[in-house]
Write a protein that holds these residues in place. Structure first.
Motif, PDB file in Angstrom:
ATOM      1  N   THR A 155      33.730 -93.265 -57.920  1.00 35.75           N
ATOM      2  CA  THR A 155      34.539 -94.212 -57.130  1.00 35.75           C
ATOM      3  C   THR A 155      33.949 -94.436 -55.737  1.00 35.75           C
ATOM      4  O   THR A 155      34.304 -95.388 -55.062  1.00 35.75           O
ATOM      5  CB  THR A 155      35.999 -93.722 -56.996  1.00 35.75           C
ATOM      6  OG1 THR A 155      35.980 -92.364 -56.567  1.00 35.75           O
ATOM      7  CG2 THR A 155      36.736 -93.806 -58.321  1.00 35.75           C
ATOM      8  N   LYS A 156      33.036 -93.541 -55.339  1.00 35.49           N
ATOM      9  CA  LYS A 156      32.417 -93.727 -54.012  1.00 35.49           C
ATOM     10  C   LYS A 156      30.998 -94.297 -54.132  1.00 35.49           C
ATOM     11  O   LYS A 156      30.278 -94.386 -53.148  1.00 35.49           O
ATOM     12  CB  LYS A 156      32.397 -92.391 -53.272  1.00 35.49           C
ATOM     13  CG  LYS A 156      33.798 -91.905 -52.931  1.00 35.49           C
ATOM     14  CD  LYS A 156      33.763 -90.856 -51.828  1.00 35.49           C
ATOM     15  CE  LYS A 156      35.160 -90.551 -51.346  1.00 35.49           C
ATOM     16  NZ  LYS A 156      35.932 -89.772 -52.356  1.00 35.49           N
ATOM     17  N   ALA A 157      30.618 -94.683 -55.330  1.00 34.59           N
ATOM     18  CA  ALA A 157      29.226 -95.110 -55.546  1.00 34.59           C
ATOM     19  C   ALA A 157      28.958 -96.577 -55.199  1.00 34.59           C
ATOM     20  O   ALA A 157      27.816 -97.021 -55.213  1.00 34.59           O
ATOM     21  CB  ALA A 157      28.832 -94.841 -56.989  1.00 34.59           C
ATOM     22  N   GLY A 158      29.994 -97.327 -54.904  1.00 35.02           N
ATOM     23  CA  GLY A 158      29.775 -98.728 -54.542  1.00 35.02           C
ATOM     24  C   GLY A 158      29.786 -99.661 -55.734  1.00 35.02           C
ATOM     25  O   GLY A 158      30.301 -99.315 -56.802  1.00 35.02           O
ATOM     26  N   LYS A 159      29.180-100.842 -55.556  1.00 36.30           N
ATOM     27  CA  LYS A 159      29.295-101.912 -56.558  1.00 36.30           C
ATOM     28  C   LYS A 159      28.274-101.821 -57.683  1.00 36.30           C
ATOM     29  O   LYS A 159      28.355-102.536 -58.679  1.00 36.30           O
ATOM     30  CB  LYS A 159      29.152-103.268 -55.865  1.00 36.30           C
ATOM     31  CG  LYS A 159      30.312-103.533 -54.925  1.00 36.30           C
ATOM     32  CD  LYS A 159      30.893-104.912 -55.157  1.00 36.30           C
ATOM     33  CE  LYS A 159      32.329-104.970 -54.713  1.00 36.30           C
ATOM     34  NZ  LYS A 159      32.523-104.813 -53.287  1.00 36.30           N
ATOM     35  N   GLU A 160      27.248-100.966 -57.483  1.00 40.54           N
ATOM     36  CA  GLU A 160      26.246-100.833 -58.539  1.00 40.54           C
ATOM     37  C   GLU A 160      26.010 -99.358 -58.850  1.00 40.54           C
ATOM     38  O   GLU A 160      25.684 -98.578 -57.956  1.00 40.54           O
ATOM     39  CB  GLU A 160      24.932-101.502 -58.132  1.00 40.54           C
ATOM     40  CG  GLU A 160      23.914-101.465 -59.254  1.00 40.54           C
ATOM     41  CD  GLU A 160      22.799-102.486 -59.068  1.00 40.54           C
ATOM     42  OE1 GLU A 160      22.842-103.552 -59.693  1.00 40.54           O
ATOM     43  OE2 GLU A 160      21.889-102.192 -58.254  1.00 40.54           O
ATOM     44  N   ILE A 161      26.167 -99.006 -60.118  1.00 42.66           N
ATOM     45  CA  ILE A 161      25.897 -97.623 -60.520  1.00 42.66           C
ATOM     46  C   ILE A 161      24.403 -97.505 -60.770  1.00 42.66           C
ATOM     47  O   ILE A 161      23.838 -98.185 -61.631  1.00 42.66           O
ATOM     48  CB  ILE A 161      26.701 -97.247 -61.786  1.00 42.66           C
ATOM     49  CG1 ILE A 161      28.203 -97.437 -61.549  1.00 42.66           C
ATOM     50  CG2 ILE A 161      26.380 -95.814 -62.218  1.00 42.66           C
ATOM     51  CD1 ILE A 161      28.790 -96.700 -60.359  1.00 42.66           C
TER      52      ILE A 161
ATOM     53  N   LYS B 130      20.702 -95.070 -61.067  1.00 46.51           N
ATOM     54  CA  LYS B 130      20.213 -93.836 -61.693  1.00 46.51           C
ATOM     55  C   LYS B 130      20.534 -92.608 -60.836  1.00 46.51           C
ATOM     56  O   LYS B 130      20.983 -91.586 -61.342  1.00 46.51           O
ATOM     57  CB  LYS B 130      18.696 -93.980 -61.874  1.00 46.51           C
ATOM     58  CG  LYS B 130      18.043 -92.819 -62.551  1.00 46.51           C
ATOM     59  CD  LYS B 130      16.537 -93.050 -62.618  1.00 46.51           C
ATOM     60  CE  LYS B 130      15.827 -91.823 -63.130  1.00 46.51           C
ATOM     61  NZ  LYS B 130      14.368 -91.982 -63.095  1.00 46.51           N
ATOM     62  N   GLN B 131      20.350 -92.737 -59.535  1.00 47.97           N
ATOM     63  CA  GLN B 131      20.563 -91.577 -58.647  1.00 47.97           C
ATOM     64  C   GLN B 131      22.013 -91.059 -58.674  1.00 47.97           C
ATOM     65  O   GLN B 131      22.270 -89.892 -58.469  1.00 47.97           O
ATOM     66  CB  GLN B 131      20.149 -91.918 -57.211  1.00 47.97           C
ATOM     67  CG  GLN B 131      21.124 -92.784 -56.464  1.00 47.97           C
ATOM     68  CD  GLN B 131      20.411 -93.754 -55.515  1.00 47.97           C
ATOM     69  OE1 GLN B 131      19.432 -94.422 -55.875  1.00 47.97           O
ATOM     70  NE2 GLN B 131      20.900 -93.824 -54.293  1.00 47.97           N
ATOM     71  N   HIS B 132      22.950 -91.962 -58.961  1.00 45.88           N
ATOM     72  CA  HIS B 132      24.353 -91.525 -59.069  1.00 45.88           C
ATOM     73  C   HIS B 132      24.569 -90.661 -60.307  1.00 45.88           C
ATOM     74  O   HIS B 132      25.417 -89.775 -60.307  1.00 45.88           O
ATOM     75  CB  HIS B 132      25.289 -92.740 -59.151  1.00 45.88           C
ATOM     76  CG  HIS B 132      25.265 -93.603 -57.937  1.00 45.88           C
ATOM     77  ND1 HIS B 132      25.028 -94.961 -57.984  1.00 45.88           N
ATOM     78  CD2 HIS B 132      25.442 -93.300 -56.626  1.00 45.88           C
ATOM     79  CE1 HIS B 132      25.050 -95.450 -56.760  1.00 45.88           C
ATOM     80  NE2 HIS B 132      25.300 -94.472 -55.920  1.00 45.88           N
ATOM     81  N   LEU B 133      23.809 -90.952 -61.345  1.00 49.48           N
ATOM     82  CA  LEU B 133      24.007 -90.251 -62.625  1.00 49.48           C
ATOM     83  C   LEU B 133      23.233 -88.948 -62.697  1.00 49.48           C
ATOM     84  O   LEU B 133      23.626 -88.009 -63.383  1.00 49.48           O
ATOM     85  CB  LEU B 133      23.569 -91.166 -63.783  1.00 49.48           C
ATOM     86  CG  LEU B 133      24.281 -92.520 -63.854  1.00 49.48           C
ATOM     87  CD1 LEU B 133      23.648 -93.397 -64.925  1.00 49.48           C
ATOM     88  CD2 LEU B 133      25.773 -92.339 -64.119  1.00 49.48           C
ATOM     89  N   GLU B 134      22.134 -88.895 -61.950  1.00 51.39           N
ATOM     90  CA  GLU B 134      21.250 -87.720 -62.011  1.00 51.39           C
ATOM     91  C   GLU B 134      21.918 -86.431 -61.547  1.00 51.39           C
ATOM     92  O   GLU B 134      21.499 -85.344 -61.916  1.00 51.39           O
ATOM     93  CB  GLU B 134      20.004 -87.963 -61.146  1.00 51.39           C
ATOM     94  CG  GLU B 134      18.950 -88.779 -61.859  1.00 51.39           C
ATOM     95  CD  GLU B 134      17.807 -89.183 -60.929  1.00 51.39           C
ATOM     96  OE1 GLU B 134      16.700 -89.444 -61.440  1.00 51.39           O
ATOM     97  OE2 GLU B 134      18.017 -89.236 -59.699  1.00 51.39           O
ATOM     98  N   LYS B 135      22.956 -86.586 -60.742  1.00 48.13           N
ATOM     99  CA  LYS B 135      23.668 -85.409 -60.219  1.00 48.13           C
ATOM    100  C   LYS B 135      24.424 -84.666 -61.316  1.00 48.13           C
ATOM    101  O   LYS B 135      24.832 -83.538 -61.138  1.00 48.13           O
ATOM    102  CB  LYS B 135      24.699 -85.843 -59.178  1.00 48.13           C
ATOM    103  CG  LYS B 135      24.112 -86.424 -57.926  1.00 48.13           C
ATOM    104  CD  LYS B 135      25.252 -86.797 -56.964  1.00 48.13           C
ATOM    105  CE  LYS B 135      24.843 -87.968 -56.123  1.00 48.13           C
ATOM    106  NZ  LYS B 135      25.963 -88.789 -55.717  1.00 48.13           N
ATOM    107  N   TYR B 136      24.647 -85.353 -62.419  1.00 45.45           N
ATOM    108  CA  TYR B 136      25.457 -84.757 -63.482  1.00 45.45           C
ATOM    109  C   TYR B 136      24.578 -84.195 -64.591  1.00 45.45           C
ATOM    110  O   TYR B 136      23.438 -84.632 -64.777  1.00 45.45           O
ATOM    111  CB  TYR B 136      26.392 -85.812 -64.074  1.00 45.45           C
ATOM    112  CG  TYR B 136      27.401 -86.305 -63.075  1.00 45.45           C
ATOM    113  CD1 TYR B 136      28.606 -85.628 -62.887  1.00 45.45           C
ATOM    114  CD2 TYR B 136      27.143 -87.436 -62.305  1.00 45.45           C
ATOM    115  CE1 TYR B 136      29.537 -86.082 -61.959  1.00 45.45           C
ATOM    116  CE2 TYR B 136      28.071 -87.888 -61.378  1.00 45.45           C
ATOM    117  CZ  TYR B 136      29.266 -87.209 -61.213  1.00 45.45           C
ATOM    118  OH  TYR B 136      30.177 -87.657 -60.301  1.00 45.45           O
ATOM    119  N   ASN B 137      25.162 -83.243 -65.308  1.00 47.58           N
ATOM    120  CA  ASN B 137      24.442 -82.651 -66.418  1.00 47.58           C
ATOM    121  C   ASN B 137      24.776 -83.436 -67.694  1.00 47.58           C
ATOM    122  O   ASN B 137      25.689 -83.078 -68.432  1.00 47.58           O
ATOM    123  CB  ASN B 137      24.847 -81.170 -66.523  1.00 47.58           C
ATOM    124  CG  ASN B 137      24.240 -80.509 -67.740  1.00 47.58           C
ATOM    125  OD1 ASN B 137      23.135 -80.868 -68.166  1.00 47.58           O
ATOM    126  ND2 ASN B 137      24.967 -79.570 -68.319  1.00 47.58           N
TER     127      ASN B 137
END
Ligand code: ZN
Length: 205
Positions: free
Chosen positions: A83-89, A91-98
């Motif tokens: 919800t804090k990632a802005g208008k475009e998801i 790759k860097q937003h997803l890399e934090k997750y396993n």
């Protein structure tokens, strides 16, 4: 006891739909007492509300919804709070997750805060690079909290990359769902089509 969360949109007249899609019409066909039963006709697009996409949506000879693997409709699911990632998801937003092979991944974005009251062209979407990352991770299913995975009115490969590599659920209502792991069950209607509405629930033990 298990907690069950309904993350489907209710299909009804007046609900939002993607610009250019048909409007939702639900009409009485038979009515008590005039007729022995109540029965309605349903008239709406195959991509109405909570639904899946299939290859046929974007390719003339693509795969139809009834051919999608049943095991992509059920299983271990990770809800990511973006919800804090802005208008475009990205790759860097997803890399934090396993993210692991065969995961079902749901992206909770800003869209969940704004809900589905009226169609917004500036909805949060997935970038091409993020779509490629999800494919690389070999997740089996992706779900988003708006009526499309890709940016409004923009030609890119997001739909194509996702549909080719996994099952795609759009129009999920994640407003009441917290980040975490759940069991996902999403059953689209068995129709030989380019898309199909689905009832989707999350189960928390
Ligand atoms: Zn769709």
């Amino acid at each position: 006891m298990a907690k069950i969360i309904d993350i489907s949109m209710e299909i009804k007249e007046g609900m939002i739909f993607y610009p250019g899609d048909p409007e939702i019409k639900i009409k009485k066909y038979l009515s008590i007492p005039k007729d022995p039963v109540n029965l309605s006709t349903l008239n709406f697009g195959s991509h109405t509300g909570t639904h899946i996409d299939s290859g046929l949506h974007i390719k003339k000879k693509g795969r139809s919804t009834s051919k999608l693997p049943l095991n992509s409709f059920y299983g271990k699911c990770k809800v990511l709070d973006l919800t804090k990632a802005g208008k475009e998801i990205k790759k860097q937003h997803l890399e934090k997750y396993n993210l692991e092979k065969d995961d079902i991944v749901l992206l909770k974005t800003q869209n969940s805060k704004k809900q589905y009251n009226k169609f917004r062209k500036d909805f949060t979407h997935i970038s091409e690079e993020a779509a490629e990352y999800l494919a690389e991770k070999k997740i089996k299913t992706i779900g988003v909290d708006y009526l499309s995975v890709s940016k409004f009115n923009t030609k890119n490969k997001v739909h194509e990359i996702l549909i080719k590599n996994m099952t795609v659920f759009e129009g999920l209502n994640l407003s009441k769902v917290k980040q975490g792991e759940y069991i996902f069950a999403g059953l689209p209607l068995k129709i030989n089509c380019d898309g199909a509405p689905a009832r989707v629930i999350l189960i928390k033990n």
